[in-house]
Scaffold this active site. Sequence first.
Site, PDB file in Angstrom:
ATOM      1  N   GLU A 140      16.538-137.786-101.277  1.00 19.66           N
ATOM      2  CA  GLU A 140      17.977-137.490-101.324  1.00 19.66           C
ATOM      3  C   GLU A 140      18.508-137.789-102.725  1.00 19.66           C
ATOM      4  O   GLU A 140      18.202-138.832-103.303  1.00 19.66           O
ATOM      5  CB  GLU A 140      18.730-138.347-100.304  1.00 19.66           C
ATOM      6  N   ASP A 177      12.737-139.007 -96.325  1.00 15.66           N
ATOM      7  CA  ASP A 177      13.787-138.398 -97.147  1.00 15.66           C
ATOM      8  C   ASP A 177      13.526-138.456 -98.639  1.00 15.66           C
ATOM      9  O   ASP A 177      13.088-139.486 -99.174  1.00 15.66           O
ATOM     10  CB  ASP A 177      15.121-139.142 -96.940  1.00 15.66           C
ATOM     11  N   GLU A 210      11.965-139.647 -89.748  1.00 13.61           N
ATOM     12  CA  GLU A 210      12.486-138.915 -90.902  1.00 13.61           C
ATOM     13  C   GLU A 210      11.909-139.491 -92.197  1.00 13.61           C
ATOM     14  O   GLU A 210      11.737-140.708 -92.317  1.00 13.61           O
ATOM     15  CB  GLU A 210      14.016-138.997 -90.929  1.00 13.61           C
TER      16      GLU A 210
END
Length: 294
Positions: A117, A115, A113
């Site tokens: 955010e 990210d 993953e």
Amino acid sequence: MALFPLLLLILMVPASSNAQWPPSPGYWPGSRFRSMSFYQGYRNLWGYSHQRVDQNALTIWLDSTSGSGFKSVKPFRSGYFGASIKLQPGYTAGVITAFYLSNSEAHPGYHDEVDIEFLGTTFGKPYTLQTNVYIRGSGDGRIIGREMKFHLWFDPTKTFHYYVILWSPKEIIFLVDDVPVRRYPRKSATTFPLRPMWVYGSIWDASSWATENGKYKADYRYQPFVASYTNFKASGCSAYSPAWCHPVSASPFRSGGLTRQQYRSMRWVQRHHMVYDYCKDYKRDHSLTPECWG
């Protein structure tokens, strides 16, 4: 005589004001890639009733019943992935607005993953932009994050700003308005995501950790919590592309990397706006993050 000190103050303001913005990176990779409408590249994944598309802009929201998320139609093995995003002002503690790459559905319990955010906040405090990388299950079970966090040099609730993940087989570069804020180079196969990933976006309740390590929770008196996305870009080598497909670059160099001017902009952002770097966290067990060593 009172006018003289006032004049001095006025003359001093532009210098201090300009210092709040990063120096020009000198190159804008976003101009090389075409925007597309939401449905050209994405589909709803969950929370369909909490999602609306209007004139190529996507709005998703969280309330006490549900959040919402979307996913790219195809997986990629490298590429340039961006969206212009506008966040909600006011009390948003506990709420995560995200734009990220993942293969969690293809590799549950052992996924990769990357990210971007936005960690919600309380009144009068800025959003935190968190960048993170998980490799082969480091985001599952016993979590080993590779977080670098920033307080942005602008208010992300006032208007749309452009956020990008560039992922190639040799590096991951995070950009904000085409300014590089973080470069995560490949130092080994064990510390770098190499399996195909999809592009995702979502808004959800992460009250257990999102705001000051869970001190402040989502307060649904302020619902709905809304995020807007537009100017979608997703270009690169899909999982179905031929082997000779060449990875994209964030710089004029076809081989990747950044120019000196781009590095200068990135260092400025990290010096003035970075609020956390996992490699500099002495409480962390850095035997689990060997890329921090050199």
